[in-house]
Write an enzyme that holds these catalytic residues in place. Structure first.
Site, PDB file in Angstrom:
ATOM      1  NE  ARG A  13      -2.944   0.287   3.245  1.00  0.00           N
ATOM      2  CZ  ARG A  13      -2.315   0.704   4.337  1.00  0.00           C
ATOM      3  NH1 ARG A  13      -1.840   1.919   4.405  1.00  0.00           N
ATOM      4  NH2 ARG A  13      -2.171  -0.099   5.369  1.00  0.00           N
TER       5      ARG A  13
ATOM      6  CG  ASP B 121      -6.802  18.658 -15.445  1.00  0.00           C
ATOM      7  OD1 ASP B 121      -6.114  18.031 -16.275  1.00  0.00           O
ATOM      8  OD2 ASP B 121      -7.861  18.222 -14.969  1.00  0.00           O
TER       9      ASP B 121
ATOM     10  CE1 TYR C 148     -13.450  14.682 -17.221  1.00  0.00           C
ATOM     11  CE2 TYR C 148     -13.148  14.673 -14.853  1.00  0.00           C
ATOM     12  CZ  TYR C 148     -13.479  14.018 -16.015  1.00  0.00           C
ATOM     13  OH  TYR C 148     -13.837  12.700 -15.970  1.00  0.00           O
TER      14      TYR C 148
ATOM     15  CE  LYS D  51      -9.742  10.925 -19.696  1.00  0.00           C
ATOM     16  NZ  LYS D  51      -9.882  12.190 -18.996  1.00  0.00           N
TER      17      LYS D  51
HETATM   18  C1  LIG Z   1     -10.445  12.516 -17.721  1.00  0.00           C
HETATM   19  C2  LIG Z   1     -10.064  13.786 -17.050  1.00  0.00           C
HETATM   20  C3  LIG Z   1      -9.976  13.863 -15.658  1.00  0.00           C
HETATM   21  C4  LIG Z   1     -10.327  12.697 -14.760  1.00  0.00           C
HETATM   22  O1  LIG Z   1      -9.478  11.616 -14.957  1.00  0.00           O
HETATM   23  P1  LIG Z   1      -9.876  10.078 -14.644  1.00  0.00           P
HETATM   24  O2  LIG Z   1      -8.617   9.352 -14.914  1.00  0.00           O
HETATM   25  O3  LIG Z   1     -10.996   9.733 -15.580  1.00  0.00           O
HETATM   26  O4  LIG Z   1     -10.326  10.039 -13.232  1.00  0.00           O
HETATM   27  C5  LIG Z   1      -9.578  15.066 -15.107  1.00  0.00           C
HETATM   28  N1  LIG Z   1      -9.310  16.151 -15.869  1.00  0.00           N
HETATM   29  C6  LIG Z   1      -9.406  16.106 -17.194  1.00  0.00           C
HETATM   30  C7  LIG Z   1      -9.090  17.332 -17.988  1.00  0.00           C
HETATM   31  C8  LIG Z   1      -9.795  14.935 -17.836  1.00  0.00           C
HETATM   32  O5  LIG Z   1      -9.895  14.910 -19.168  1.00  0.00           O
END
Ligand SMILES: *Cc1c(COP(=O)(O)O)cnc(C)c1O
Length: 326
Positions: free
Chosen positions: A12, A126, A64, A151
Site C-alpha cells: 500500500r 490540469d 472538466y 488519456k
Molecule cells: C479525464 C479527465 C480527468 C479525470 O481523470 P480520470 O482518470 O478519468 O479520473 C480530469 N481532468 C481532465 C481534464 C480529464 O480529461
C-alpha cells in the site's frame, strides 16, 4: 525481490513499478510525481491535502465537469479559461486547465501564476489534454500539475490512472501520505501499462496532431464551433503556440442535434463513440450526455493514429450523413 525492512515492505505505501512511472512522469513534468489510481483520485487527494471547508478555490467554468462537482463543498469561483480573471485575493488554490476540456480554450499560465502568487494563492494546472510532452506548467510557474494518465499518456484506452507533480518536496510527501492513509492506491499493472504507453507518447502525439490538422482543414466551413488550438485560425492559437511545446489530437465542434451526432457515429467506420480521449483509435464524445453544461450537439473528437487520408475520408463521409437531414 523479497525483502524484509528497506523500502518495499508492503504494497500500500510502496511499489517499485509506481516509482518507475513516477520517476518518468516527474522528470517530464519537471517535479516530484505522486501516482494515483485515477485523474479524479489525484485531484481529490490534492483538494484533501490543501483545502479546508470554506477555503476559496478558483476553477475553470469550461473545464472538466467532475472537478467542479467535487469542489462543491468549498467556496468556488468559476472563471472561463479564456478569462477575464478576478482578483485572487483571499484565494487558497487556483486550478487552471489549459487547453480546457472540452472547450479547448487556453489561458496564460505564467502570468496567472504570477498574479496568484502575488495574492498568496497556490496554482495547479490540469495538464491532461496537453500531456507532459505538450506542456510543462511547473516551468511556467505553476506549483502543481494534476493529470489523468487515462488519456494520452497510457494511450491505449485500457487503463485508468492519474498523477500529481509538485515542486515542493514536502507537498509530495503529504500527497504520498494521503495516498497511504486513504488506501486508494494505483494498481501496479496499470502503472506498468502506462509506463509502456509512455514510450510511444511522442509518436502517437505526432500522428494525432497530424490527423487533427488534416481534419480541421477538411471540416472547416462544414461544422460550427470547430476548435483546435493548433490551427493558426483558432482563437487560442497564439497563446497555445507560445506556452505549449506541441499540439495534440483533440478537437471540438458542434453538430446541429443529437440525431446528427448519432448519424455521424452510425456512418463512420473508424470513429468510436467513447468518452475517453488520447487513445490509438479516433473517438467522439457528445459531452452533454454526461451532464456537461454544453450544447446538445457539442462533440469532443479525439484523433487517433489512423492513416490520415483514411481518417479524413471516413469523417467526411460520416459528416455528410450527419448533416444530410434532421
Ligand atoms: C479525464 C479527465 C480527468 C479525470 O481523470 P480520470 O482518470 O478519468 O479520473 C480530469 N481532468 C481532465 C481534464 C480529464 O480529461
Amino acid at each position: 525481490m523479497y525483502r524484509l525492512g528497506g523500502e518495499d515492505t508492503y504494497g500500500r505505501p510502496h511499489n517499485a513499478t509506481w516509482r518507475d512511472l513516477e520517476s518518468a512522469l516527474g522528470s517530464l513534468d519537471g517535479g516530484e510525481c505522486v501516482l494515483f489510481p485515477s485523474g479524479m483520485a489525484a485531484i481529490s487527494a490534492l483538494f484533501r491535502v490543501l483545502l479546508s471547508t470554506g477555503d476559496t478555490l478558483v476553477l475553470p467554468s469550461d473545464g472538466y465537469f467532475l472537478t467542479r462537482r467535487l469542489a462543491s463543498t468549498y467556496s468556488v469561483v468559476e472563471v472561463p479559461t479564456a478569462g477575464p480573471y478576478p482578483s485572487f485575493d483571499g484565494v487558497r488554490l487556483v486550478l487552471l486547465e489549459s487547453p480546457s476540456n472540452p472547450g479547448l480554450n487556453v489561458c496564460d499560465i505564467a502570468s496567472l501564476a504570477a498574479e496568484a502568487h502575488a495574492a498568496g494563492a497556490l496554482v495547479a494546472v490540469d495538464n491532461t489534454t496537453a500531456t507532459p510532452l505538450g506542456q510543462r506548467p511547473l516551468e511556467l510557474g505553476a506549483d502543481i500539475v494534476v493529470a489523468s494518465d487515462t488519456k494520452a499518456v497510457a494511450g491505449h484506452s485500457d487503463v485508468v490512472l492519474g498523477h500529481v507533480s509538485v515542486v515542493d518536496a514536502s507537498l509530495a510527501e503529504r500527497l504520498r501520505d494521503e495516498r497511504t492513509l486513504s488506501g486508494a492506491i494505483p494498481g501496479p499493472f496499470e502503472a506498468w501499462l502506462a509506463h509502456r504507453g509512455l514510450g510511444t507518447l511522442d509518436l502517437r502525439l505526432a500522428r494525432q496532431a497530424q490527423n487533427a490538422a488534416a481534419l480541421y482543414e477538411a471540416m472547416s466551413g462544414k461544422v460550427s464551433g470547430l476548435r483546435w488550438p493548433g490551427a493558426p485560425e483558432d482563437p487560442a492559437y497564439l497563446l497555445a503556440a507560445q506556452q505549449m511545446r506541441r499540439f495534440n489530437g483533440v478537437l471540438t465542434f458542434e453538430l446541429p442535434s443529437v440525431a446528427a451526432v448519432d448519424r455521424f457515429l452510425a456512418a463512420s467506420e473508424l470513429v468510436a463513440a467513447a468518452t475517453s480521449f488520447g487513445g490509438l483509435h479516433s473517438s467522439l464524445d457528445r459531452r452533454a450526455q454526461w451532464g456537461d453544461p454544453v450544447p446538445e450537439g457539442l462533440c469532443r473528437f479525439s484523433a487517433g493514429c489512423e492513416d490520415p487520408a483514411d481518417l479524413v475520408a471516413d469523417v467526411l463521409r460520416a459528416l455528410s450523413h450527419a448533416l444530410g437531414s434532421d
